[in-house]
Enzyme design. Sequence first.
Site, short mmCIF file in Angstrom:
data_model
loop_
_atom_site.label_atom_id
_atom_site.label_comp_id
_atom_site.label_asym_id
_atom_site.label_seq_id
_atom_site.Cartn_x
_atom_site.Cartn_y
_atom_site.Cartn_z
N ARG A 275 7.68 7.96 -16.27
CA ARG A 275 7.64 6.54 -16.65
C ARG A 275 8.55 6.29 -17.85
O ARG A 275 9.21 5.23 -17.92
CB ARG A 275 6.19 6.13 -16.97
CG ARG A 275 6.05 4.67 -17.41
CD ARG A 275 6.44 3.71 -16.30
NE ARG A 275 6.50 2.35 -16.80
CZ ARG A 275 7.57 1.78 -17.33
NH1 ARG A 275 8.70 2.48 -17.44
NH2 ARG A 275 7.54 0.54 -17.75
N THR B 127 -5.43 0.77 -5.47
CA THR B 127 -5.15 -0.63 -5.78
C THR B 127 -5.84 -1.55 -4.79
O THR B 127 -6.00 -1.22 -3.60
CB THR B 127 -3.63 -0.89 -5.73
OG1 THR B 127 -3.38 -2.31 -5.84
CG2 THR B 127 -3.01 -0.41 -4.43
N SER C 212 3.96 -4.21 -0.40
CA SER C 212 5.14 -3.59 -1.02
C SER C 212 5.16 -2.12 -0.65
O SER C 212 4.18 -1.58 -0.12
CB SER C 212 5.12 -3.74 -2.54
OG SER C 212 4.13 -2.89 -3.11
N TYR D 168 5.08 0.26 -2.82
CA TYR D 168 4.04 0.85 -3.67
C TYR D 168 2.68 0.76 -2.98
O TYR D 168 1.94 1.75 -2.89
CB TYR D 168 4.01 0.13 -5.01
CG TYR D 168 2.70 0.26 -5.74
CD1 TYR D 168 2.34 1.46 -6.37
CD2 TYR D 168 1.79 -0.80 -5.79
CE1 TYR D 168 1.12 1.59 -7.02
CE2 TYR D 168 0.59 -0.68 -6.45
CZ TYR D 168 0.24 0.51 -7.06
OH TYR D 168 -0.96 0.63 -7.70
N HIS D 169 2.32 -0.45 -2.50
CA HIS D 169 1.01 -0.61 -1.86
C HIS D 169 0.92 0.24 -0.59
O HIS D 169 -0.16 0.76 -0.26
CB HIS D 169 0.77 -2.08 -1.54
CG HIS D 169 0.62 -2.95 -2.75
ND1 HIS D 169 1.58 -3.82 -3.16
CD2 HIS D 169 -0.38 -3.05 -3.66
CE1 HIS D 169 1.18 -4.45 -4.25
NE2 HIS D 169 -0.01 -3.99 -4.58
N LYS E 201 -0.25 3.72 -1.31
CA LYS E 201 -1.69 3.82 -1.56
C LYS E 201 -2.47 3.81 -0.25
O LYS E 201 -3.52 4.48 -0.12
CB LYS E 201 -2.15 2.67 -2.46
CG LYS E 201 -1.52 2.67 -3.85
CD LYS E 201 -1.94 3.87 -4.68
CE LYS E 201 -1.46 3.74 -6.12
NZ LYS E 201 -1.95 4.82 -6.99
N LEU F 190 -1.04 -11.02 -16.76
CA LEU F 190 -1.68 -11.61 -17.93
C LEU F 190 -1.05 -11.09 -19.22
O LEU F 190 -0.81 -11.86 -20.17
CB LEU F 190 -3.19 -11.33 -17.91
CG LEU F 190 -3.98 -11.87 -19.10
CD1 LEU F 190 -3.70 -13.35 -19.33
CD2 LEU F 190 -5.47 -11.64 -18.90
N ASN F 191 -0.79 -9.79 -19.29
CA ASN F 191 -0.11 -9.25 -20.48
C ASN F 191 1.24 -9.91 -20.68
O ASN F 191 1.66 -10.21 -21.80
CB ASN F 191 0.06 -7.73 -20.36
CG ASN F 191 -1.20 -6.99 -20.76
OD1 ASN F 191 -2.24 -7.59 -21.02
ND2 ASN F 191 -1.11 -5.67 -20.83
N GLU G 280 5.23 -13.17 -0.14
CA GLU G 280 3.78 -13.28 -0.13
C GLU G 280 3.38 -14.74 0.09
O GLU G 280 4.20 -15.66 -0.07
CB GLU G 280 3.18 -12.79 -1.45
CG GLU G 280 3.61 -13.60 -2.66
CD GLU G 280 3.10 -13.04 -3.98
OE1 GLU G 280 2.48 -11.97 -3.96
OE2 GLU G 280 3.33 -13.68 -5.03
#
Length: 460
Positions: free
Chosen positions: A84, A194, A232, A234-235, A238, A292-293, A377
């Site tokens: 990362r 996720t 995606s 990434y998803h 998972k 949110l961040n 989406e």
Amino acid sequence: MAWSVVLTCLALLVVPGGAFTSRQPLRAASRTRLASRRAAAVSMAAESPKKVLVLGGDGFCGWPTALHLSDEGHDVVIVDNLSRRNIDTELGCDSLTPIQTPEIRVDAWEEVSGKRIGFHNIDVAEEYQELLNLIRAEKPDTIVHFAEQRAAPYSMRTPKSKRYTIDNNLSGTHNLLCAVVESELDIHVVHLGTMGVYGYGTSGGEIPEGYIDVILPGGRESKILHPAYPGSIYHATKCLDALLFQFYNKNDQMRVTDLHQGIVWGTNTPQTIRDDRLVNRFDYDGDYGTVLNRFLMQSALDIPLTVYGTGGQTRAFIHITDTAKCIQLAIENPPDAGAPVEILNQVAETRRVRDIAEMVASKTGAKLQYVNNPRNEAAENELDVSNNKFRSLGLDPITLDERLFEEVTSIAQKYKDRCIVSKVMPKSYWNKKRTEDIEQNGDVLGVESVDDGAKEKVSA
């Protein structure tokens, strides 16, 4: 391997399991039972500390979780190849907070807590023998698996990042499962997944925890994994992880807990605030900054809040402190030998993105900037999620509260000189159609101001 074929099979895989319901008030008797369970869990941790390997323990979720588990009395060892941090270099955008090296971090934790956390630099996806040797040497009771590329936008950024996400995430997960079997140790694997495996707005009702009851042809009743609907690359990884867990559980009786987590917000935890050298990373860029961040950072720096499309996407949220607590609960309540893969929805609540943006804007005076959605989406969706399992284990989750926003905002104010404003806007587009639409119509669709609940359109 034909991953697309494997993914298609996910919805048809018949497995045993269970499901339950979502957000509801806790009655007094229920609260008493939950308090008793919580006390029992704490007592168990104190009496029987576990040896825990945390794969990906240098990351946004892994680091505070490692500290929390250590603080609760568990013997923790971190494994991370610092990928990362390498992506920070690739993107030209560091954490807003100045995070220290793993060596400095673990030394600082020992200074303030008196507890030692081990650290090993191992690439779980590439260095199988080193991982196996470590497992045999440490003999962990539990392995927590965070060691995956975690950003959906980055996974869609370029052909290179798509291939890296597949190769890293799937090879890492399979190497872990294979190594546990080869070690011949009885190890409980806890995986951070996720909510995106379910898709958004496609289930037609409340999303249960992993499994659904179905009627098969001929009137046969069964339980199957909830159909996969990844949004995606990434998803998709998972979803494929879930297939690997089902296979190793069936074939080798491996004990696995798969946690389907919502979007994480917040930065620090009771452990990371004990010394500046322990500070958690804070991502604000268009690829890794969680929504949110990102809003709170933008408001602190007087940058318009970037709302994708209409902002009608409903998502599940959880505070970073509760992420660590949920991992602890999963570790201390493992499935029995021979039990199916345990699946829990690791969420506190669901909120619509534009409602969150308006909440932040009304408090800070920031403007809302509606941007052309880079993702493929639905513009609007509903989301109802069951989270009874963690509540039954004693979790009393932190919910979105304006008072808690101040912690994130203060972090953003403190380190605002480290922000590269040009990195805030999204640059990873899901497909050619989204790229062409944004090139033709521009990034920004319109800007609004919010004042005491009243919205005013500033520009279009």
